[in-house]
Design a protein around this motif. Structure first.
Motif, PDB file in Angstrom:
ATOM      1  N   UNK A 120      21.627   3.497  14.370  1.00  9.85           N
ATOM      2  CA  UNK A 120      20.693   4.054  15.334  1.00  9.85           C
ATOM      3  C   UNK A 120      21.360   5.119  16.178  1.00  9.85           C
ATOM      4  N   UNK A 121      22.617   4.853  16.573  1.00  7.41           N
ATOM      5  CA  UNK A 121      23.337   5.799  17.433  1.00  7.41           C
ATOM      6  C   UNK A 121      23.631   7.090  16.706  1.00  7.41           C
ATOM      7  N   UNK A 122      23.920   7.031  15.440  1.00 11.74           N
ATOM      8  CA  UNK A 122      24.249   8.260  14.705  1.00 11.74           C
ATOM      9  C   UNK A 122      23.011   9.014  14.224  1.00 11.74           C
ATOM     10  N   UNK A 123      21.912   8.340  14.010  1.00  9.81           N
ATOM     11  CA  UNK A 123      20.704   8.966  13.473  1.00  9.81           C
ATOM     12  C   UNK A 123      19.744   9.430  14.560  1.00  9.81           C
ATOM     13  N   UNK A 124      19.863   8.870  15.711  1.00 11.37           N
ATOM     14  CA  UNK A 124      18.929   9.266  16.775  1.00 11.37           C
ATOM     15  C   UNK A 124      19.388  10.595  17.340  1.00 11.37           C
ATOM     16  N   UNK A 125      18.404  11.501  17.559  1.00 12.63           N
ATOM     17  CA  UNK A 125      18.728  12.806  18.113  1.00 12.63           C
ATOM     18  C   UNK A 125      18.175  12.882  19.545  1.00 12.63           C
ATOM     19  N   UNK A 126      18.986  13.126  20.461  1.00  7.22           N
ATOM     20  CA  UNK A 126      18.481  13.216  21.830  1.00  7.22           C
ATOM     21  C   UNK A 126      17.769  14.507  22.146  1.00  7.22           C
TER      22      UNK A 126
END
Length: 126
Positions: A120-126
């Motif tokens: 989730x941390x690597x795939x989520x784009x802020x």
């Protein structure tokens, strides 16, 4: 025979002289003997009291039969305890197996959770 009596009386006189006793002929009363008898009487009273205390203590002591009964009872109780410890050992072995299985399940779940958080941390784009 007369010689034997003479020898016996001579030895008897020597014993009395060594002990400090009167050898006779003085009327049958000896002050030193009276003091010795008094000491013996005091010693007898003290000995009686001590014996009474010893007998009182012995009343509360265990007899051989009491010790045998206690030994038999202890043997029975230790036998029961041994059986109970064997059962407890089996229960702990089962508990250990269950905890071992749960530990590996927990490690697997934690690994999945870490993987999910990383994804989730690597795939989520802020």
């Amino acid at each position: 025979m007369a010689e034997l009596k003479h020898i016996e009386s001579k030895g008897s006189t020597r014993r009395h002289e060594k002990a400090g006793l009167a050898t006779g002929g003085g009327g049958g009363y000896d002050d030193a003997m009276e003091a010795r008898v008094n000491k013996l009487e005091e010693f007898a009273i003290e000995t009686r009291d001590r014996l009474s205390r010893i007998e009182t203590r012995l009343d509360s002591c265990a007899t051989k039969a009491d010790v045998k009964d206690l030994e038999a009872t202890m043997y029975k109780e230790f036998s029961v305890m041994h059986k109970e410890f064997a059962v407890m050992h089996k229960e702990f072995a089962n508990l250990y197996k269950a905890l071992d299985g749960l530990t590996w399940k927990l490690i697997g779940a934690a690994g999945l959770l870490v993987s999910a958080v990383y994804f989730i941390a690597t795939q989520a784009k802020p």
